[in-house]
Design a protein around this motif. Sequence first.
Motif, PDB file in Angstrom:
ATOM      1  N   PRO A   1       7.187  -1.475  -2.345  1.00 19.16           N
ATOM      2  CA  PRO A   1       6.657  -2.462  -1.629  1.00 19.16           C
ATOM      3  C   PRO A   1       6.035  -1.510  -0.330  1.00 19.16           C
ATOM      4  O   PRO A   1       4.884  -1.562   0.501  1.00 19.16           O
ATOM      5  N   GLN A   2       7.227  -0.642   0.694  1.00 23.29           N
ATOM      6  CA  GLN A   2       6.528   0.215   1.812  1.00 23.29           C
ATOM      7  C   GLN A   2       5.444   0.811   1.981  1.00 23.29           C
ATOM      8  O   GLN A   2       4.107   0.359   2.322  1.00 23.29           O
ATOM      9  N   ILE A   3       5.644   1.483   0.507  1.00 19.38           N
ATOM     10  CA  ILE A   3       3.877   2.578   0.556  1.00 19.38           C
ATOM     11  C   ILE A   3       2.819   1.709   0.214  1.00 19.38           C
ATOM     12  O   ILE A   3       2.110   1.758   0.644  1.00 19.38           O
ATOM     13  N   ILE A   4       2.981   0.657  -0.925  1.00 24.01           N
ATOM     14  CA  ILE A   4       1.559  -0.268  -0.854  1.00 24.01           C
ATOM     15  C   ILE A   4       1.137  -0.753   0.323  1.00 24.01           C
ATOM     16  O   ILE A   4      -0.203  -1.462   0.540  1.00 24.01           O
ATOM     17  N   ARG A   5       2.305  -1.615   1.243  1.00 20.25           N
ATOM     18  CA  ARG A   5       1.636  -2.326   1.483  1.00 20.25           C
ATOM     19  C   ARG A   5       0.983  -1.475   2.977  1.00 20.25           C
ATOM     20  O   ARG A   5      -0.348  -1.844   3.417  1.00 20.25           O
ATOM     21  N   ALA A   6       1.101  -0.234   3.362  1.00 19.10           N
ATOM     22  CA  ALA A   6       0.945   0.603   3.671  1.00 19.10           C
ATOM     23  C   ALA A   6      -0.745   0.960   3.486  1.00 19.10           C
ATOM     24  O   ALA A   6      -2.117   1.312   4.294  1.00 19.10           O
ATOM     25  N   PHE A   7      -1.074   1.155   2.195  1.00 20.22           N
ATOM     26  CA  PHE A   7      -2.265   1.459   1.487  1.00 20.22           C
ATOM     27  C   PHE A   7      -3.214   0.417   1.838  1.00 20.22           C
ATOM     28  O   PHE A   7      -4.128  -0.017   1.790  1.00 20.22           O
ATOM     29  N   LYS A   8      -2.213  -1.240   1.739  1.00 23.97           N
ATOM     30  CA  LYS A   8      -2.943  -1.969   2.253  1.00 23.97           C
ATOM     31  C   LYS A   8      -3.702  -1.550   3.607  1.00 23.97           C
ATOM     32  O   LYS A   8      -5.120  -2.383   3.321  1.00 23.97           O
ATOM     33  N   LYS A   9      -2.986  -2.104   4.056  1.00 20.99           N
ATOM     34  CA  LYS A   9      -2.881  -1.744   5.967  1.00 20.99           C
ATOM     35  C   LYS A   9      -4.294  -0.801   6.265  1.00 20.99           C
ATOM     36  O   LYS A   9      -5.143  -0.580   7.200  1.00 20.99           O
ATOM     37  N   ILE A  10      -4.218   0.419   5.883  1.00 16.21           N
ATOM     38  CA  ILE A  10      -4.479   2.114   6.532  1.00 16.21           C
ATOM     39  C   ILE A  10      -6.011   2.317   5.387  1.00 16.21           C
ATOM     40  O   ILE A  10      -5.115   3.297   3.964  1.00 16.21           O
ATOM     41  N   ASP A  11      -7.200   1.787   5.930  1.00 10.24           N
ATOM     42  CA  ASP A  11      -8.066   1.816   4.466  1.00 10.24           C
ATOM     43  C   ASP A  11      -8.522   3.037   4.702  1.00 10.24           C
ATOM     44  O   ASP A  11      -9.072   3.905   5.487  1.00 10.24           O
ATOM     45  N   ARG A  12      -8.908   3.277   2.920  1.00 14.60           N
ATOM     46  CA  ARG A  12      -9.393   4.646   3.241  1.00 14.60           C
ATOM     47  C   ARG A  12     -10.843   4.771   3.899  1.00 14.60           C
ATOM     48  O   ARG A  12     -11.363   5.685   4.729  1.00 14.60           O
ATOM     49  N   ILE A  13     -11.379   3.333   3.936  1.00 14.24           N
ATOM     50  CA  ILE A  13     -12.724   4.163   4.433  1.00 14.24           C
ATOM     51  C   ILE A  13     -12.997   4.816   5.193  1.00 14.24           C
ATOM     52  O   ILE A  13     -14.496   5.128   6.284  1.00 14.24           O
ATOM     53  N   ASN A  14     -12.315   4.647   6.251  1.00 14.26           N
ATOM     54  CA  ASN A  14     -12.076   5.083   7.912  1.00 14.26           C
ATOM     55  C   ASN A  14     -11.903   6.124   8.010  1.00 14.26           C
ATOM     56  O   ASN A  14     -11.556   6.249   9.164  1.00 14.26           O
ATOM     57  N   PHE A  15     -11.729   7.293   7.128  1.00 17.76           N
ATOM     58  CA  PHE A  15     -11.206   8.303   6.713  1.00 17.76           C
ATOM     59  C   PHE A  15     -12.177   9.403   5.962  1.00 17.76           C
ATOM     60  O   PHE A  15     -11.866  10.405   5.833  1.00 17.76           O
TER      61      PHE A  15
END
Length: 220
Positions: free
Chosen positions: A21-35
């Motif tokens: 769950p914590q890793i999934i939450r991070a994927f939701k918050k840290i959007d790949r489009i910004n990288f």
Amino acid sequence: MIKTNNDLIRQLVDSGYLKTPQIIRAFKKIDRINFVPKDLEADAYQNIPLPIGSGQTISQPLTVAFMLELLEIKKNDRVFEVGFGSGWQTALMAEIVGDKGRIFAVERIKEIWELGKFNINKYGFLDKGIVKIYCQDGSKGLEEGAPFDKIISAASIKFKGKNFLEAIPSVWKSQLKIGGIIVTPIEHSIFKFRKVADNKFEIEEYPGFVFVPLVKNEDY
Ligand code: SAH
């Protein structure tokens, strides 16, 4: 058809790569489009690596998901990251370890270091002191951050032998706490090394991946 970050995450969960769950939450918050580079934003949520300049790539999402799950990354971890590239994985880890955790991230190419720095700070992780970045050869370890709970490399170690423990820099093994975990590619496999005692590691191998090479200073 994958169009949004949520589509990408759903695919990674459904295919079994994302679990915690914590890793999934991070994927939701840290959007790949910004990288990803501006001209490749349309492909940000595709499950493929993308070029970020200097012959390097932002990793494939399933590879990052798989490696972070193997790393068992969690709140308060102190992590050494080799080859931060775009900074996407760095930011994901910073989100997971939280205010009391630390990510010590190194990148050897100056232009990529600048790019990663810019991207990581879109989320303020450098200003908050959660992430510290260095422009140097990660195969030499990082005295000032050690000892680490976790070590992760995004660049693959070249190795032709059979004893994979010999492939990884000995300084990584000594700068890792007992109970700590190293996740790194060697050739075309991802390896997980768990340090169970001084000089004693449990080893798991997951074949079938592609990475850019780990380049050591002495290779020049
Ligand atoms: N997870 C990153 C992957 C970047 S590719 C991302 O998704 O953006 C791997 C990076 O490792 C490259 O940027 C490369 O320059 C860097 N690298 C290779 N050898 C290195 C070394 N010895 N020390 C530090 N960085 C290294």
